[in-house]
Design a protein around this motif. Sequence first.
Motif, PDB file in Angstrom:
ATOM      1  N   ALA A 153       0.827  -1.210   0.000  1.00 49.91           N
ATOM      2  CA  ALA A 153       0.000   0.000   0.000  1.00 49.91           C
ATOM      3  C   ALA A 153       0.860   1.259   0.000  1.00 49.91           C
ATOM      4  O   ALA A 153       0.474   2.290  -0.562  1.00 49.91           O
ATOM      5  CB  ALA A 153      -0.929  -0.005   1.213  1.00 49.91           C
ATOM      6  N   GLN A 154       2.035   1.186   0.634  1.00 46.21           N
ATOM      7  CA  GLN A 154       2.932   2.337   0.642  1.00 46.21           C
ATOM      8  C   GLN A 154       3.546   2.567  -0.729  1.00 46.21           C
ATOM      9  O   GLN A 154       3.835   3.710  -1.107  1.00 46.21           O
ATOM     10  CB  GLN A 154       4.017   2.130   1.698  1.00 46.21           C
ATOM     11  CG  GLN A 154       3.469   2.059   3.120  1.00 46.21           C
ATOM     12  CD  GLN A 154       4.542   1.741   4.151  1.00 46.21           C
ATOM     13  OE1 GLN A 154       5.732   1.732   3.840  1.00 46.21           O
ATOM     14  NE2 GLN A 154       4.123   1.480   5.382  1.00 46.21           N
ATOM     15  N   GLN A 155       3.730   1.474  -1.481  1.00 47.92           N
ATOM     16  CA  GLN A 155       4.282   1.594  -2.832  1.00 47.92           C
ATOM     17  C   GLN A 155       3.226   2.029  -3.844  1.00 47.92           C
ATOM     18  O   GLN A 155       3.541   2.658  -4.853  1.00 47.92           O
ATOM     19  CB  GLN A 155       4.879   0.259  -3.265  1.00 47.92           C
ATOM     20  CG  GLN A 155       5.975  -0.270  -2.366  1.00 47.92           C
ATOM     21  CD  GLN A 155       6.364  -1.696  -2.717  1.00 47.92           C
ATOM     22  OE1 GLN A 155       6.361  -2.080  -3.890  1.00 47.92           O
ATOM     23  NE2 GLN A 155       6.712  -2.485  -1.716  1.00 47.92           N
ATOM     24  N   HIS A 156       1.968   1.676  -3.556  1.00 51.16           N
ATOM     25  CA  HIS A 156       0.866   1.996  -4.474  1.00 51.16           C
ATOM     26  C   HIS A 156      -0.273   2.627  -3.680  1.00 51.16           C
ATOM     27  O   HIS A 156      -1.317   2.003  -3.443  1.00 51.16           O
ATOM     28  CB  HIS A 156       0.384   0.731  -5.187  1.00 51.16           C
ATOM     29  CG  HIS A 156       1.432   0.077  -6.036  1.00 51.16           C
ATOM     30  ND1 HIS A 156       1.668   0.439  -7.339  1.00 51.16           N
ATOM     31  CD2 HIS A 156       2.330  -0.910  -5.747  1.00 51.16           C
ATOM     32  CE1 HIS A 156       2.655  -0.300  -7.828  1.00 51.16           C
ATOM     33  NE2 HIS A 156       3.071  -1.123  -6.886  1.00 51.16           N
ATOM     34  N   PRO A 157      -0.108   3.874  -3.270  1.00 52.94           N
ATOM     35  CA  PRO A 157      -1.161   4.519  -2.468  1.00 52.94           C
ATOM     36  C   PRO A 157      -2.426   4.757  -3.284  1.00 52.94           C
ATOM     37  O   PRO A 157      -2.380   4.871  -4.511  1.00 52.94           O
ATOM     38  CB  PRO A 157      -0.507   5.847  -2.066  1.00 52.94           C
ATOM     39  CG  PRO A 157       0.545   6.101  -3.093  1.00 52.94           C
ATOM     40  CD  PRO A 157       1.056   4.754  -3.491  1.00 52.94           C
ATOM     41  N   GLY A 158      -3.530   4.796  -2.575  1.00 50.53           N
ATOM     42  CA  GLY A 158      -4.800   5.103  -3.224  1.00 50.53           C
ATOM     43  C   GLY A 158      -5.755   3.933  -3.325  1.00 50.53           C
ATOM     44  O   GLY A 158      -6.963   4.127  -3.484  1.00 50.53           O
ATOM     45  N   TYR A 159      -5.235   2.705  -3.228  1.00 54.33           N
ATOM     46  CA  TYR A 159      -6.087   1.522  -3.363  1.00 54.33           C
ATOM     47  C   TYR A 159      -6.653   1.041  -2.029  1.00 54.33           C
ATOM     48  O   TYR A 159      -7.514   0.167  -2.003  1.00 54.33           O
ATOM     49  CB  TYR A 159      -5.312   0.376  -4.030  1.00 54.33           C
ATOM     50  CG  TYR A 159      -4.902   0.682  -5.446  1.00 54.33           C
ATOM     51  CD1 TYR A 159      -5.746   0.382  -6.527  1.00 54.33           C
ATOM     52  CD2 TYR A 159      -3.675   1.284  -5.719  1.00 54.33           C
ATOM     53  CE1 TYR A 159      -5.379   0.673  -7.841  1.00 54.33           C
ATOM     54  CE2 TYR A 159      -3.303   1.583  -7.029  1.00 54.33           C
ATOM     55  CZ  TYR A 159      -4.153   1.279  -8.069  1.00 54.33           C
ATOM     56  OH  TYR A 159      -3.792   1.571  -9.357  1.00 54.33           O
ATOM     57  N   GLY A 160      -6.117   1.579  -0.941  1.00 49.01           N
ATOM     58  CA  GLY A 160      -6.621   1.215   0.380  1.00 49.01           C
ATOM     59  C   GLY A 160      -6.209  -0.158   0.853  1.00 49.01           C
ATOM     60  O   GLY A 160      -6.862  -0.739   1.725  1.00 49.01           O
ATOM     61  N   TRP A 161      -5.119  -0.678   0.304  1.00 50.50           N
ATOM     62  CA  TRP A 161      -4.713  -2.046   0.667  1.00 50.50           C
ATOM     63  C   TRP A 161      -4.367  -2.182   2.138  1.00 50.50           C
ATOM     64  O   TRP A 161      -4.435  -3.283   2.689  1.00 50.50           O
ATOM     65  CB  TRP A 161      -3.514  -2.479  -0.181  1.00 50.50           C
ATOM     66  CG  TRP A 161      -3.845  -2.692  -1.627  1.00 50.50           C
ATOM     67  CD1 TRP A 161      -5.084  -2.879  -2.167  1.00 50.50           C
ATOM     68  CD2 TRP A 161      -2.925  -2.723  -2.717  1.00 50.50           C
ATOM     69  NE1 TRP A 161      -4.998  -3.029  -3.527  1.00 50.50           N
ATOM     70  CE2 TRP A 161      -3.686  -2.933  -3.892  1.00 50.50           C
ATOM     71  CE3 TRP A 161      -1.547  -2.590  -2.821  1.00 50.50           C
ATOM     72  CZ2 TRP A 161      -3.100  -3.023  -5.152  1.00 50.50           C
ATOM     73  CZ3 TRP A 161      -0.958  -2.672  -4.067  1.00 50.50           C
ATOM     74  CH2 TRP A 161      -1.723  -2.901  -5.221  1.00 50.50           C
ATOM     75  N   GLU A 162      -3.993  -1.057   2.774  1.00 50.61           N
ATOM     76  CA  GLU A 162      -3.642  -1.120   4.191  1.00 50.61           C
ATOM     77  C   GLU A 162      -4.860  -1.438   5.059  1.00 50.61           C
ATOM     78  O   GLU A 162      -4.706  -1.872   6.214  1.00 50.61           O
ATOM     79  CB  GLU A 162      -2.994   0.189   4.654  1.00 50.61           C
ATOM     80  CG  GLU A 162      -3.922   1.390   4.650  1.00 50.61           C
ATOM     81  CD  GLU A 162      -4.046   2.071   3.290  1.00 50.61           C
ATOM     82  OE1 GLU A 162      -4.588   3.187   3.260  1.00 50.61           O
ATOM     83  OE2 GLU A 162      -3.600   1.499   2.268  1.00 50.61           O
ATOM     84  N   THR A 163      -6.058  -1.261   4.516  1.00 48.87           N
ATOM     85  CA  THR A 163      -7.271  -1.591   5.272  1.00 48.87           C
ATOM     86  C   THR A 163      -8.096  -2.692   4.613  1.00 48.87           C
ATOM     87  O   THR A 163      -8.666  -3.540   5.304  1.00 48.87           O
ATOM     88  CB  THR A 163      -8.164  -0.357   5.466  1.00 48.87           C
ATOM     89  OG1 THR A 163      -8.445   0.239   4.190  1.00 48.87           O
ATOM     90  CG2 THR A 163      -7.464   0.669   6.346  1.00 48.87           C
ATOM     91  N   ASN A 164      -8.159  -2.713   3.262  1.00 48.63           N
ATOM     92  CA  ASN A 164      -8.978  -3.755   2.601  1.00 48.63           C
ATOM     93  C   ASN A 164      -8.182  -5.010   2.270  1.00 48.63           C
ATOM     94  O   ASN A 164      -8.751  -6.014   1.848  1.00 48.63           O
ATOM     95  CB  ASN A 164      -9.664  -3.201   1.343  1.00 48.63           C
ATOM     96  CG  ASN A 164      -8.686  -2.747   0.258  1.00 48.63           C
ATOM     97  OD1 ASN A 164      -7.733  -3.439  -0.073  1.00 48.63           O
ATOM     98  ND2 ASN A 164      -8.936  -1.569  -0.310  1.00 48.63           N
ATOM     99  N   MET A 165      -6.871  -4.984   2.451  1.00 54.89           N
ATOM    100  CA  MET A 165      -5.983  -6.134   2.246  1.00 54.89           C
ATOM    101  C   MET A 165      -6.118  -6.761   0.844  1.00 54.89           C
ATOM    102  O   MET A 165      -5.906  -7.952   0.657  1.00 54.89           O
ATOM    103  CB  MET A 165      -6.210  -7.198   3.318  1.00 54.89           C
ATOM    104  CG  MET A 165      -5.980  -6.684   4.728  1.00 54.89           C
ATOM    105  SD  MET A 165      -4.344  -5.904   4.906  1.00 54.89           S
ATOM    106  CE  MET A 165      -4.557  -4.963   6.414  1.00 54.89           C
ATOM    107  N   GLY A 166      -6.476  -5.921  -0.115  1.00 54.72           N
ATOM    108  CA  GLY A 166      -6.563  -6.383  -1.493  1.00 54.72           C
ATOM    109  C   GLY A 166      -7.925  -6.881  -1.916  1.00 54.72           C
ATOM    110  O   GLY A 166      -8.136  -7.217  -3.085  1.00 54.72           O
TER     111      GLY A 166
END
Length: 204
Positions: A153-166
Amino acid sequence: MPDFTFEMQISGRVAGVDEVGRGPLAGPVTAAAVVLRSGFIPEGLNDSKALTAKKREQLYPLILANADVSVAHASVDEIDRLNILRASHLAMVRAIAGLQSPADHALIDGNMIPRDLDIPATTLVKGDSRSLSIAAASIVAKICRDRVLVDLAQQHPGYGWETNMGYGSKSHMSALENLGVTPHHRRSFKPIHNILYQEKIVSD
């Protein structure tokens, strides 16, 4: 609640095995293998889905300190090439092979034994709520995969992976429309495939 009944019925070193990440649109699928020692089992082990994030984080170092633990992944490329089921099984086989000492038997969450597994195995449907070893594996796999997605998520901000886990949350799907597909998205999964197909039609 899970217990140690299944492990005690099998002779030798028994590894509980579980995976996480079959459903997300991005990131690897992750498996863990855990061999617990009778008498050194952390209190409170349960299916990771039944625990709070705080409780999982509390149990994680206790599992690492008191068990033989191995974690392995199957990459997005492997998921797209093999399909998600076979990639999940590949991660399981890798996790079992990565244990410090070889396991004599695997207790696997679900109803399928990976075909490349070279030790005896028993499947347990809903095993993470029945076996302490599988419950421990579910916690380890969940935490390790979540940490991978937080890093991505830090490499690709904006997708919310830090909360939705993909997973395909509303915000993730919106970001896909606005930001496009990354190298970490699973192209064989229908939502990603459809976006790429539409992009190809437009470019043609």
